[in-house]
Design a protein around this motif. Structure first.
Motif, PDB file in Angstrom:
ATOM      1  N   TRP A  55       0.806  -1.228  -0.227  1.00  0.00           N
ATOM      2  CA  TRP A  55      -0.143  -0.215  -0.128  1.00  0.00           C
ATOM      3  C   TRP A  55       0.928   1.357   0.013  1.00  0.00           C
ATOM      4  O   TRP A  55       0.231   2.459  -0.049  1.00  0.00           O
ATOM      5  N   GLY A  56       2.150   1.276  -0.008  1.00  0.00           N
ATOM      6  CA  GLY A  56       3.025   2.331   0.081  1.00  0.00           C
ATOM      7  C   GLY A  56       2.867   3.487  -1.098  1.00  0.00           C
ATOM      8  O   GLY A  56       2.852   4.699  -0.788  1.00  0.00           O
ATOM      9  N   GLY A  70       1.262   6.970  -0.584  1.00  0.00           N
ATOM     10  CA  GLY A  70       2.139   7.983  -0.817  1.00  0.00           C
ATOM     11  C   GLY A  70       1.366   8.905  -1.693  1.00  0.00           C
ATOM     12  O   GLY A  70       1.509  10.227  -1.571  1.00  0.00           O
ATOM     13  N   THR A  71       0.514   8.629  -2.448  1.00  0.00           N
ATOM     14  CA  THR A  71      -0.346   9.534  -3.536  1.00  0.00           C
ATOM     15  C   THR A  71      -1.181   9.991  -2.694  1.00  0.00           C
ATOM     16  O   THR A  71      -1.584  11.190  -2.888  1.00  0.00           O
ATOM     17  N   VAL A  72      -1.924   9.659  -1.923  1.00  0.00           N
ATOM     18  CA  VAL A  72      -2.880  10.476  -0.794  1.00  0.00           C
ATOM     19  C   VAL A  72      -2.085  11.283  -0.005  1.00  0.00           C
ATOM     20  O   VAL A  72      -2.616  12.465   0.014  1.00  0.00           O
ATOM     21  N   ALA A  73      -1.100  11.032   0.587  1.00  0.00           N
ATOM     22  CA  ALA A  73      -0.115  11.929   1.488  1.00  0.00           C
ATOM     23  C   ALA A  73      -0.025  12.764   0.535  1.00  0.00           C
ATOM     24  O   ALA A  73       0.108  14.452   1.130  1.00  0.00           O
ATOM     25  N   ALA A  74       0.666  12.938  -0.775  1.00  0.00           N
ATOM     26  CA  ALA A  74       0.836  14.096  -1.682  1.00  0.00           C
ATOM     27  C   ALA A  74      -0.382  15.089  -1.874  1.00  0.00           C
ATOM     28  O   ALA A  74      -0.155  16.289  -1.907  1.00  0.00           O
ATOM     29  N   GLY A  75      -1.471  14.333  -1.806  1.00  0.00           N
ATOM     30  CA  GLY A  75      -2.914  15.201  -2.232  1.00  0.00           C
ATOM     31  C   GLY A  75      -3.098  16.038  -0.739  1.00  0.00           C
ATOM     32  O   GLY A  75      -3.463  17.193  -0.970  1.00  0.00           O
ATOM     33  N   ARG A 130      -6.611  24.461   1.769  1.00  0.00           N
ATOM     34  CA  ARG A 130      -7.910  23.826   1.493  1.00  0.00           C
ATOM     35  C   ARG A 130      -7.984  22.539   2.445  1.00  0.00           C
ATOM     36  O   ARG A 130      -7.229  22.071   2.791  1.00  0.00           O
ATOM     37  N   ASN A 131      -9.357  22.204   2.550  1.00  0.00           N
ATOM     38  CA  ASN A 131      -9.467  21.017   3.574  1.00  0.00           C
ATOM     39  C   ASN A 131      -9.267  20.052   2.477  1.00  0.00           C
ATOM     40  O   ASN A 131      -9.625  20.038   1.362  1.00  0.00           O
ATOM     41  N   ASN A 132      -8.946  18.816   3.002  1.00  0.00           N
ATOM     42  CA  ASN A 132      -8.971  17.459   2.558  1.00  0.00           C
ATOM     43  C   ASN A 132      -9.676  16.582   3.401  1.00  0.00           C
ATOM     44  O   ASN A 132      -9.445  16.361   4.476  1.00  0.00           O
ATOM     45  N   PRO A 133     -10.406  15.801   2.788  1.00  0.00           N
ATOM     46  CA  PRO A 133     -11.316  14.786   3.689  1.00  0.00           C
ATOM     47  C   PRO A 133     -10.489  13.803   4.045  1.00  0.00           C
ATOM     48  O   PRO A 133     -11.085  13.116   5.147  1.00  0.00           O
ATOM     49  N   TRP A 134      -9.265  13.558   3.462  1.00  0.00           N
ATOM     50  CA  TRP A 134      -8.613  12.250   4.195  1.00  0.00           C
ATOM     51  C   TRP A 134      -7.496  12.733   5.146  1.00  0.00           C
ATOM     52  O   TRP A 134      -6.674  11.929   5.850  1.00  0.00           O
ATOM     53  N   SER A 135      -7.504  14.214   5.278  1.00  0.00           N
ATOM     54  CA  SER A 135      -6.379  14.573   6.348  1.00  0.00           C
ATOM     55  C   SER A 135      -6.711  14.145   7.649  1.00  0.00           C
ATOM     56  O   SER A 135      -5.379  13.777   8.467  1.00  0.00           O
ATOM     57  N   ASP A 136      -7.545  14.053   8.441  1.00  0.00           N
ATOM     58  CA  ASP A 136      -7.683  13.176   9.662  1.00  0.00           C
ATOM     59  C   ASP A 136      -7.507  11.705   9.758  1.00  0.00           C
ATOM     60  O   ASP A 136      -6.820  11.520  10.750  1.00  0.00           O
ATOM     61  N   LEU A 137      -7.864  11.298   8.727  1.00  0.00           N
ATOM     62  CA  LEU A 137      -7.457   9.605   8.681  1.00  0.00           C
ATOM     63  C   LEU A 137      -5.995   9.463   8.851  1.00  0.00           C
ATOM     64  O   LEU A 137      -5.221   8.723   9.182  1.00  0.00           O
ATOM     65  N   TYR A 138      -5.128  10.474   8.144  1.00  0.00           N
ATOM     66  CA  TYR A 138      -3.802  10.328   7.708  1.00  0.00           C
ATOM     67  C   TYR A 138      -2.998  11.311   8.856  1.00  0.00           C
ATOM     68  O   TYR A 138      -1.972  11.163   8.548  1.00  0.00           O
ATOM     69  N   ASP A 139      -3.657  11.844   9.829  1.00  0.00           N
ATOM     70  CA  ASP A 139      -2.920  12.819  10.740  1.00  0.00           C
ATOM     71  C   ASP A 139      -1.966  11.734  11.462  1.00  0.00           C
ATOM     72  O   ASP A 139      -2.255  10.917  12.235  1.00  0.00           O
ATOM     73  N   ALA A 140      -0.430  12.354  11.340  1.00  0.00           N
ATOM     74  CA  ALA A 140       0.521  11.475  11.976  1.00  0.00           C
ATOM     75  C   ALA A 140       0.633  11.506  13.443  1.00  0.00           C
ATOM     76  O   ALA A 140       1.214  10.820  14.432  1.00  0.00           O
ATOM     77  N   SER A 141      -0.331  12.599  14.069  1.00  0.00           N
ATOM     78  CA  SER A 141      -0.365  12.548  15.658  1.00  0.00           C
ATOM     79  C   SER A 141      -1.561  11.751  16.089  1.00  0.00           C
ATOM     80  O   SER A 141      -1.651  11.530  17.255  1.00  0.00           O
ATOM     81  N   ARG A 142      -2.369  11.103  15.045  1.00  0.00           N
ATOM     82  CA  ARG A 142      -3.426  10.306  15.526  1.00  0.00           C
ATOM     83  C   ARG A 142      -2.912   8.733  16.203  1.00  0.00           C
ATOM     84  O   ARG A 142      -2.051   8.098  15.349  1.00  0.00           O
ATOM     85  N   ILE A 143      -3.069   8.707  17.243  1.00  0.00           N
ATOM     86  CA  ILE A 143      -2.476   7.472  18.049  1.00  0.00           C
ATOM     87  C   ILE A 143      -3.706   6.423  17.705  1.00  0.00           C
ATOM     88  O   ILE A 143      -3.608   5.019  17.477  1.00  0.00           O
ATOM     89  N   GLY A 144      -4.926   6.495  17.908  1.00  0.00           N
ATOM     90  CA  GLY A 144      -5.961   5.456  17.957  1.00  0.00           C
ATOM     91  C   GLY A 144      -6.457   5.044  19.364  1.00  0.00           C
ATOM     92  O   GLY A 144      -5.637   5.645  20.385  1.00  0.00           O
ATOM     93  N   ARG A 167      -0.444  19.143  -0.477  1.00  0.00           N
ATOM     94  CA  ARG A 167      -0.884  19.914  -1.724  1.00  0.00           C
ATOM     95  C   ARG A 167      -1.953  20.778  -1.139  1.00  0.00           C
ATOM     96  O   ARG A 167      -1.937  21.950  -1.245  1.00  0.00           O
ATOM     97  N   ASP A 168      -3.139  20.114  -0.802  1.00  0.00           N
ATOM     98  CA  ASP A 168      -4.198  21.028  -0.061  1.00  0.00           C
ATOM     99  C   ASP A 168      -3.709  21.551   1.309  1.00  0.00           C
ATOM    100  O   ASP A 168      -4.295  22.732   1.295  1.00  0.00           O
ATOM    101  N   ALA A 169      -2.788  21.234   2.071  1.00  0.00           N
ATOM    102  CA  ALA A 169      -2.326  22.030   3.096  1.00  0.00           C
ATOM    103  C   ALA A 169      -1.981  23.134   3.050  1.00  0.00           C
ATOM    104  O   ALA A 169      -1.989  24.384   3.388  1.00  0.00           O
ATOM    105  N   VAL A 170      -1.035  22.933   1.848  1.00  0.00           N
ATOM    106  CA  VAL A 170      -0.109  23.970   1.345  1.00  0.00           C
ATOM    107  C   VAL A 170      -0.976  25.227   0.626  1.00  0.00           C
ATOM    108  O   VAL A 170      -0.773  26.405   0.837  1.00  0.00           O
ATOM    109  N   LEU A 171      -2.175  24.778   0.057  1.00  0.00           N
ATOM    110  CA  LEU A 171      -2.862  25.693  -0.572  1.00  0.00           C
ATOM    111  C   LEU A 171      -4.106  26.074   0.381  1.00  0.00           C
ATOM    112  O   LEU A 171      -4.922  26.899  -0.026  1.00  0.00           O
TER     113      LEU A 171
END
Length: 149
Positions: A4-5, A9-14, A23-37, A17-21
């Motif tokens: 799945w790398g 990686g493609t999702v992370a790039a999107g 914009r909100n990204n619907p996947w950002s919470d799911l891929y948040d590195a500080s998310r422990i679970g 990109r949205d963070a730099v611009l």
């Protein structure tokens, strides 16, 4: 990551990109590195990491306990001893002996012989190598070393 790398990686790039611009990204919470679970997710993470550590240690131990190359039968592969060092060997159906250093060129994990597919497989990150050591599947990009190289 069970191959799945590239997708992650493609999702992370999107997301980046949205963070730099701005914009909100619907996947950002799911891929948040500080998310422990929750505790269950942490337990699964620990279990998976222990499995990788066990595979790493057990694979290196198997290398130490290998037999001599004179035991390789036609159509058989595995770990063998060559002058006190462990090598991976496979004897093809023409009787040609292929030998490799059974250490993944990605991050140094020990390899296992897969008799069904006649491949050298890395259980740590999923790389696969042909009997001659050439890369079949990554993340490894370099072929396996030959004994004595």
């Amino acid at each position: 990551m069970n191959k799945w790398g590239l997708t992650n990686g493609t999702v992370a790039a999107g997301i980046l990109r949205d963070a730099v611009l701005g914009r909100n990204n619907p996947w950002s919470d799911l891929y948040d590195a500080s998310r422990i679970g929750d505790a269950r997710a942490v337990a699964e993470l620990v279990k998976d990491n222990l499995k990788v550590g066990k595979e790493f240690a057990a694979g290196h131990l198997r290398r130490i306990l290998g037999r001599g190359l004179d035991h390789v039968e036609v159509g058989e592969g595995g770990l063998y001893d060559l002058d006190g060092k462990t090598v991976g060997a496979y004897c093809d159906h023409d009787g040609h002996l292929h030998t490799v250093v059974p250490i993944c060129t990605h991050l140094g994990c020990p390899l296992r012989w897969n008799q069904g597919d006649t491949t050298w497989d890395c259980n740590c990150h999923g790389s696969r190598f042909a009997p001659d050591g050439s890369v079949l599947d990554g993340p490894a990009t370099s072929p396996l070393a030959k004994p004595g190289e």
